[in-house]
Design a protein around this motif. Structure first.
Motif, mmCIF file in Angstrom:
data_model
loop_
_atom_site.group_PDB
_atom_site.id
_atom_site.type_symbol
_atom_site.label_atom_id
_atom_site.label_comp_id
_atom_site.label_asym_id
_atom_site.label_seq_id
_atom_site.Cartn_x
_atom_site.Cartn_y
_atom_site.Cartn_z
ATOM 1 N N THR A 1 -1.184 2.309 -0.824
ATOM 2 C CA THR A 1 -2.421 2.393 -1.611
ATOM 3 C C THR A 1 -2.400 3.583 -2.548
ATOM 4 O OG1 THR A 1 -3.484 3.557 0.218
ATOM 5 C CG2 THR A 1 -3.829 1.202 0.106
ATOM 6 N N ALA A 2 -3.069 3.421 -3.678
ATOM 7 C CA ALA A 2 -3.031 4.422 -4.739
ATOM 8 C C ALA A 2 -4.173 5.439 -4.674
ATOM 9 C CB ALA A 2 -3.054 3.726 -6.092
ATOM 10 N N ASN A 3 -5.296 5.046 -4.085
ATOM 11 C CA ASN A 3 -6.432 5.971 -4.062
ATOM 12 C C ASN A 3 -7.239 5.797 -2.782
ATOM 13 O OD1 ASN A 3 -8.479 3.882 -4.406
ATOM 14 N ND2 ASN A 3 -7.787 3.747 -6.529
ATOM 15 N N ARG A 4 -8.204 6.648 -2.597
ATOM 16 C CA ARG A 4 -9.008 6.673 -1.371
ATOM 17 C C ARG A 4 -9.752 5.358 -1.137
ATOM 18 N NH1 ARG A 4 -11.483 10.882 1.823
ATOM 19 N NH2 ARG A 4 -13.425 10.148 2.713
ATOM 20 N N GLU A 5 -10.376 4.830 -2.163
ATOM 21 C CA GLU A 5 -11.146 3.591 -2.015
ATOM 22 C C GLU A 5 -10.241 2.432 -1.605
ATOM 23 O OE1 GLU A 5 -13.570 2.876 -5.441
ATOM 24 O OE2 GLU A 5 -14.601 4.802 -5.226
ATOM 25 N N ALA A 6 -9.079 2.333 -2.230
ATOM 26 C CA ALA A 6 -8.132 1.269 -1.885
ATOM 27 C C ALA A 6 -7.624 1.458 -0.463
ATOM 28 C CB ALA A 6 -6.967 1.259 -2.874
ATOM 29 N N PHE A 7 -7.374 2.710 -0.078
ATOM 30 C CA PHE A 7 -6.913 3.003 1.279
ATOM 31 C C PHE A 7 -7.955 2.567 2.315
ATOM 32 C CE2 PHE A 7 -7.012 5.779 4.963
ATOM 33 C CZ PHE A 7 -5.728 5.618 5.457
ATOM 34 N N GLU B 1 -1.122 4.369 3.742
ATOM 35 C CA GLU B 1 -1.069 5.425 2.739
ATOM 36 C C GLU B 1 0.052 5.171 1.735
ATOM 37 O OE1 GLU B 1 -1.482 10.194 2.785
ATOM 38 O OE2 GLU B 1 0.046 9.367 4.115
#
Length: 87
Positions: free
Chosen positions: A62-68, A59
């Motif tokens: 990563t910057a966003n949900r998809e990257a996470f 967390e």
């Protein structure tokens, strides 16, 4: 209290403590989040071993949900192999 899973507002007596490190009995220097009783019943109460630490680390990176989610899948496969390898 606010349930961390569903966002419902509940009284303290209607909430259950949730320790993201999976050790709610060791209370020294800890703060707890809370779940409503319904969400708490839905939680898996099995040991999480390295899961919470992995999620916190990813967390932060990563910057966003998809990257996470992509980073999570990559790291799980790196550590434990793919599902196909387990068969």
């Amino acid at each position: 209290m606010t349930c961390l899973a569903c966002g419902e507002q509940v009284t303290r007596s209607a909430a259950r403590e949730y320790d993201k490190h999976g050790d709610r009995w060791d209370r020294e220097d800890k703060t707890f989040e809370h779940c409503c009783k319904a969400c708490h019943r839905e939680l898996c109460h099995l040991p999480r071993n390295e899961l919470e630490e992995l999620l916190v680390d990813l967390e932060a990176e990563t910057a966003n949900r998809e990257a996470f989610l992509a980073a999570y899948l990559t790291e799980v496969e790196r550590r434990y192999g793919t599902l196909e390898e387990e068969s």
